[in-house]
Design a protein around this motif. Sequence first.
Motif, PDB file in Angstrom:
ATOM      1  N   LEU A  28       0.832  -1.202   0.000  1.00 29.69           N
ATOM      2  CA  LEU A  28       0.000   0.000   0.000  1.00 29.69           C
ATOM      3  C   LEU A  28       0.865   1.251   0.000  1.00 29.69           C
ATOM      4  CD1 LEU A  28      -2.917   1.016   0.069  1.00 29.69           C
ATOM      5  CD2 LEU A  28      -2.818   0.951   2.566  1.00 29.69           C
ATOM      6  N   LEU A  29       1.981   1.208   0.718  1.00 30.13           N
ATOM      7  CA  LEU A  29       2.903   2.343   0.722  1.00 30.13           C
ATOM      8  C   LEU A  29       3.428   2.622  -0.683  1.00 30.13           C
ATOM      9  CD1 LEU A  29       4.771   4.458   2.031  1.00 30.13           C
ATOM     10  CD2 LEU A  29       6.350   2.588   2.590  1.00 30.13           C
ATOM     11  N   GLN A  30       3.694   1.573  -1.430  1.00 29.86           N
ATOM     12  CA  GLN A  30       4.213   1.743  -2.795  1.00 29.86           C
ATOM     13  C   GLN A  30       3.259   2.562  -3.664  1.00 29.86           C
ATOM     14  OE1 GLN A  30       4.890  -2.267  -4.104  1.00 29.86           O
ATOM     15  NE2 GLN A  30       6.704  -2.547  -2.824  1.00 29.86           N
ATOM     16  N   LYS A  31       1.977   2.443  -3.378  1.00 30.08           N
ATOM     17  CA  LYS A  31       0.973   3.197  -4.137  1.00 30.08           C
ATOM     18  C   LYS A  31       1.112   4.698  -3.896  1.00 30.08           C
ATOM     19  CE  LYS A  31      -4.066   3.852  -4.346  1.00 30.08           C
ATOM     20  NZ  LYS A  31      -5.372   3.398  -3.798  1.00 30.08           N
ATOM     21  N   TRP A  32       1.597   5.068  -2.695  1.00 34.08           N
ATOM     22  CA  TRP A  32       1.630   6.479  -2.315  1.00 34.08           C
ATOM     23  C   TRP A  32       3.031   7.065  -2.218  1.00 34.08           C
ATOM     24  CZ3 TRP A  32      -2.942   8.723  -2.416  1.00 34.08           C
ATOM     25  CH2 TRP A  32      -4.085   7.960  -2.184  1.00 34.08           C
ATOM     26  N   GLU A  33       4.070   6.245  -2.416  1.00 33.31           N
ATOM     27  CA  GLU A  33       5.414   6.726  -2.096  1.00 33.31           C
ATOM     28  C   GLU A  33       5.895   7.864  -3.011  1.00 33.31           C
ATOM     29  OE1 GLU A  33       8.084   3.492  -2.373  1.00 33.31           O
ATOM     30  OE2 GLU A  33       7.615   3.006  -4.455  1.00 33.31           O
ATOM     31  N   LYS A  34       5.253   8.038  -4.149  1.00 34.10           N
ATOM     32  CA  LYS A  34       5.687   9.111  -5.053  1.00 34.10           C
ATOM     33  C   LYS A  34       5.095  10.468  -4.700  1.00 34.10           C
ATOM     34  CE  LYS A  34       6.641   6.099  -9.017  1.00 34.10           C
ATOM     35  NZ  LYS A  34       6.343   5.816 -10.451  1.00 34.10           N
ATOM     36  N   THR A  35       4.068  10.464  -3.841  1.00 38.41           N
ATOM     37  CA  THR A  35       3.481  11.748  -3.459  1.00 38.41           C
ATOM     38  C   THR A  35       4.388  12.465  -2.472  1.00 38.41           C
ATOM     39  OG1 THR A  35       1.607  12.830  -2.406  1.00 38.41           O
ATOM     40  CG2 THR A  35       2.117  10.605  -1.668  1.00 38.41           C
ATOM     41  N   GLU A  36       4.519  13.764  -2.633  1.00 34.57           N
ATOM     42  CA  GLU A  36       5.405  14.541  -1.762  1.00 34.57           C
ATOM     43  C   GLU A  36       4.784  14.791  -0.393  1.00 34.57           C
ATOM     44  OE1 GLU A  36       4.051  18.946  -3.415  1.00 34.57           O
ATOM     45  OE2 GLU A  36       5.934  18.054  -4.076  1.00 34.57           O
ATOM     46  N   ARG A  37       3.549  14.352  -0.193  1.00 33.19           N
ATOM     47  CA  ARG A  37       2.887  14.562   1.104  1.00 33.19           C
ATOM     48  C   ARG A  37       3.129  13.406   2.072  1.00 33.19           C
ATOM     49  NH1 ARG A  37      -3.197  15.749  -0.518  1.00 33.19           N
ATOM     50  NH2 ARG A  37      -2.714  14.206  -2.135  1.00 33.19           N
ATOM     51  N   ILE A  38       3.827  12.348   1.599  1.00 30.50           N
ATOM     52  CA  ILE A  38       4.110  11.183   2.442  1.00 30.50           C
ATOM     53  C   ILE A  38       5.609  10.920   2.441  1.00 30.50           C
ATOM     54  CG2 ILE A  38       3.771   8.691   2.734  1.00 30.50           C
ATOM     55  CD1 ILE A  38       1.035   8.997   1.487  1.00 30.50           C
ATOM     56  N   ILE A  39       6.144  10.651   3.628  1.00 28.69           N
ATOM     57  CA  ILE A  39       7.551  10.274   3.763  1.00 28.69           C
ATOM     58  C   ILE A  39       7.622   8.957   4.523  1.00 28.69           C
ATOM     59  CG2 ILE A  39       7.871  11.570   5.921  1.00 28.69           C
ATOM     60  CD1 ILE A  39      10.737  12.125   5.046  1.00 28.69           C
ATOM     61  N   SER A  40       8.471   8.040   4.048  1.00 23.43           N
ATOM     62  CA  SER A  40       8.671   6.775   4.758  1.00 23.43           C
ATOM     63  C   SER A  40       9.943   6.882   5.601  1.00 23.43           C
ATOM     64  CB  SER A  40       8.767   5.611   3.774  1.00 23.43           C
ATOM     65  OG  SER A  40       9.795   5.828   2.835  1.00 23.43           O
ATOM     66  N   ILE A  41       9.844   6.443   6.850  1.00 25.68           N
ATOM     67  CA  ILE A  41      10.954   6.520   7.798  1.00 25.68           C
ATOM     68  C   ILE A  41      11.219   5.122   8.350  1.00 25.68           C
ATOM     69  CG2 ILE A  41      11.714   7.431  10.039  1.00 25.68           C
ATOM     70  CD1 ILE A  41      11.732   9.525   7.848  1.00 25.68           C
ATOM     71  N   TYR A  42      12.480   4.708   8.314  1.00 30.00           N
ATOM     72  CA  TYR A  42      12.849   3.405   8.850  1.00 30.00           C
ATOM     73  C   TYR A  42      13.093   3.503  10.355  1.00 30.00           C
ATOM     74  CZ  TYR A  42      13.384   1.905   4.029  1.00 30.00           C
ATOM     75  OH  TYR A  42      13.136   1.607   2.708  1.00 30.00           O
ATOM     76  N   TYR A  43      12.484   2.582  11.082  1.00 32.46           N
ATOM     77  CA  TYR A  43      12.681   2.528  12.535  1.00 32.46           C
ATOM     78  C   TYR A  43      14.169   2.413  12.863  1.00 32.46           C
ATOM     79  CZ  TYR A  43      12.811   0.390  17.201  1.00 32.46           C
ATOM     80  OH  TYR A  43      13.096   0.088  18.503  1.00 32.46           O
ATOM     81  N   GLU A  44      14.889   1.614  12.073  1.00 37.15           N
ATOM     82  CA  GLU A  44      16.315   1.402  12.331  1.00 37.15           C
ATOM     83  C   GLU A  44      17.095   2.715  12.208  1.00 37.15           C
ATOM     84  OE1 GLU A  44      14.321  -2.323  11.227  1.00 37.15           O
ATOM     85  OE2 GLU A  44      14.419  -0.356  10.259  1.00 37.15           O
ATOM     86  N   ASP A  45      16.707   3.567  11.253  1.00 37.25           N
ATOM     87  CA  ASP A  45      17.362   4.879  11.117  1.00 37.25           C
ATOM     88  C   ASP A  45      17.025   5.774  12.300  1.00 37.25           C
ATOM     89  OD1 ASP A  45      18.480   4.118   8.728  1.00 37.25           O
ATOM     90  OD2 ASP A  45      16.997   5.141   7.476  1.00 37.25           O
ATOM     91  N   LEU A  46      15.797   5.680  12.767  1.00 33.80           N
ATOM     92  CA  LEU A  46      15.352   6.548  13.856  1.00 33.80           C
ATOM     93  C   LEU A  46      16.146   6.298  15.132  1.00 33.80           C
ATOM     94  CD1 LEU A  46      13.289   8.748  14.620  1.00 33.80           C
ATOM     95  CD2 LEU A  46      11.741   6.913  15.332  1.00 33.80           C
ATOM     96  N   ILE A  47      16.575   5.056  15.367  1.00 41.43           N
ATOM     97  CA  ILE A  47      17.294   4.801  16.619  1.00 41.43           C
ATOM     98  C   ILE A  47      18.816   4.748  16.453  1.00 41.43           C
ATOM     99  CG2 ILE A  47      15.326   3.596  17.630  1.00 41.43           C
ATOM    100  CD1 ILE A  47      16.720   0.985  17.185  1.00 41.43           C
ATOM    101  N   THR A  48      19.304   4.604  15.211  1.00 42.46           N
ATOM    102  CA  THR A  48      20.761   4.607  15.018  1.00 42.46           C
ATOM    103  C   THR A  48      21.272   5.964  14.539  1.00 42.46           C
ATOM    104  OG1 THR A  48      20.510   3.762  12.758  1.00 42.46           O
ATOM    105  CG2 THR A  48      20.832   2.139  14.524  1.00 42.46           C
ATOM    106  N   LYS A  49      20.435   6.680  13.787  1.00 39.49           N
ATOM    107  CA  LYS A  49      20.810   8.021  13.295  1.00 39.49           C
ATOM    108  C   LYS A  49      19.692   8.998  13.679  1.00 39.49           C
ATOM    109  CE  LYS A  49      21.191   6.182   9.163  1.00 39.49           C
ATOM    110  NZ  LYS A  49      21.398   5.974   7.716  1.00 39.49           N
ATOM    111  N   THR A  50      19.476   9.096  14.974  1.00 37.58           N
ATOM    112  CA  THR A  50      18.286   9.789  15.478  1.00 37.58           C
ATOM    113  C   THR A  50      18.240  11.247  15.061  1.00 37.58           C
ATOM    114  OG1 THR A  50      18.324   8.305  17.392  1.00 37.58           O
ATOM    115  CG2 THR A  50      16.919  10.262  17.536  1.00 37.58           C
ATOM    116  N   GLU A  51      19.297  11.984  15.325  1.00 34.47           N
ATOM    117  CA  GLU A  51      19.276  13.425  15.039  1.00 34.47           C
ATOM    118  C   GLU A  51      19.145  13.688  13.541  1.00 34.47           C
ATOM    119  OE1 GLU A  51      22.081  17.402  15.642  1.00 34.47           O
ATOM    120  OE2 GLU A  51      22.373  15.640  16.929  1.00 34.47           O
TER     121      GLU A  51
END
Length: 741
Positions: free
Chosen positions: A174-197
Amino acid sequence: MELNNNSPIFVVGMPRSGTTLMTAMLSAHPNIAIPAETHFLRYWYQKYSDLDLTNQANFQQFWQDFTQNERFYHLGIDTQLTFHRILNQKKIDWKTIFTSILQQYAISINKVRWGEKTPDHYQYVELLLNWYPQARIIWMIRDPRAVTASLLTMPWANNYADQHAKTWQKNIQLLQKWEKTERIISIYYEDLITKTELTLKKICHFIAEEYTPQMIEGRSQKSSPLINRQGQALINKSKALKPIDLKAINKWQQQLLASEIEIIEHITKAEMRQHNYQTLTNKLSLLTKLIWIQLIIKKQKVFINSLIHQRLKKIKNWQITTYLLNIIEPLMSLKAKTISCLFDKRIGQSFNHWQDYLKKQNIVGYVGFVGYQNLGDEALYLGIKQLFPKLNILIYYSPTEPDYRLKYKSPPLEMLLYRTLIKRENFYNCVFLGGGTLIHWQSYLDWFKTAIKEGKPAIVFGTGVGNPRFWQQQRPDINYDQLMKEWVAVIKDANYVSVRGFQSARILEEYGLAKPEVIGDPALSLCHPRSPNFSRQKIIGVNLGSHGFVRGKQSYINDVIACFIHHLLLEDWQIEFLPFHSYDLQLVEILINDYHLQKISIWREYQNIAKTLERIKTYDLVIGQRLHSAVLSCGCSVPSILLNYQPKCFDFMESINQEQFCLNTDSFNLENLLYLFSQIQENYEQYCNQITLNCNKYRTLQKESSQNIINCLANIAILSAEGGGLSLKEETQRRFLMTDS
């Protein structure tokens, strides 16, 4: 303060994918207000979508249901202000209601930008973008193995690893259907805790806000949506308030079975590779294939049961019914072998023996909190069943019940067969208001009132009464004075009324009910005193936990208990944590990790009530927070110190003359605990004997009362068949007067 209404922020994704951590970080921003999960679209919008909200009666129906829900309470917003904000809009529709609620939350915590986080709202992204063209949606992604491992530990999630993997796969598709819109951003949990800032700066750029270090450092502030009005972290949300743990990334490797990892990777392989998650396996082993086939068969049985549920009402042929009963007989015999298990999923929903389904039975509807894996509430139900062995006591269920939670507990297949084909009319012969502190809840009042209106004989047996002054402070949006008046008006029509303790009796008398009988907590009848020759082993049972509101703060309770445990460990006492619900295990985890109490053992078989009662008898003392940690321990002749987190705790302890061992959780301290502990140690046999005598008194009283009620019901049934005689209420009063004299 002027709100930024142009660009709301929504956080979505698979449950357990990091949406809570993301919410905690965003909410720590000085401009952003994102409340705890509302499930507004997933539940409320879906449930009431057919309602015409321009009709005032329809809107009032929705609003009453919504504002009495626990999720609305945790928002901490004023009911009337929110209500008027909605009415002041040009048009009342679902967007208006949703927006007004979130705006009012932002205003209540002095923030200018609002948003919302409910993970499953990823299924409503199209609706959100249509409602809010300038919205910004943050879509969280996490390794499907980690998501599944976390979901398998959740009490509200199922135990099917393959089903969680397929849901994750659909989420990504379902994300693939919307990933090209500039109103949605996908964030990886792994990035959030390893590269938080770095990740937070990327998000802030996306939502057009300035990054601030407070987003990392201020997650545990009091205004966090993950902290309730009592200053406690919401259930399953405490980890998002703690320092980031990098071990969380690969923790799934220790949590999942090898077969589960293979199945998850087999299902999600393409999507995992697309998002750079490395797989550990190439193909399914033979053993994993066999395990998966077994899992599929198990799920198919559930599906077939569900299908039969839907079709059964169309079946009227007795031969077909008999055939179906023959099919499920093996299942029923298996059920009979496991009926003694406390957490049988059918507890309170089916008969003990399959033969009972072949003829009409006298059935008592039990109004109470049953089937939610809470040891105390299940013990109450089983205690009442033991007192009334000749009655079939089942959970009271009304198809027209307005409370949505009850609709999730559909009857099992065999009971649906019985209710549809054997006893279609007047299913319940009588209704019991069971144990537990029920007399202050609107939902239980509605259920009990419905039963009485149907002309059912009604019994109130050892029920607790909520203190209206305490609850008014906790829920100022509810008029408890009026609610108690409504309760008493209904109870006056009951045929027999008894309550748990003297405090409960005093409250009912204050509201006009004359002299209700005090018979103690019904769970006492499930317990048996331990041997007077008990040999002390220096073991203390400790319980912490609650599902509701707490006097003071849970963190303060944890501090005092941790200090007390440290003191006992220095004196060579053994400490065992006694959980009464899976939620309690979160608190023992805090004790072990945050207070370095690794020497605590944990009683793991708390789901088996017979074994738990025998284990309690090995303790010298129980110190507990949950009410029934004291009820069950005292019922087994084990002294108890009860942490009075709600007035119901004092209600019980006063009933057995142990109120001096009941400590208010907002004011007790280590010195209080040590003093009471020393008092018990110095006069141990005396206190054990006193507790045994007092509990035996109530066990005897409950047995006598139950026998009188059984005799009355049996006598009235005979008189009713003959078409005359006394009413049940008159007969009950006559017999109790005879007993008193």
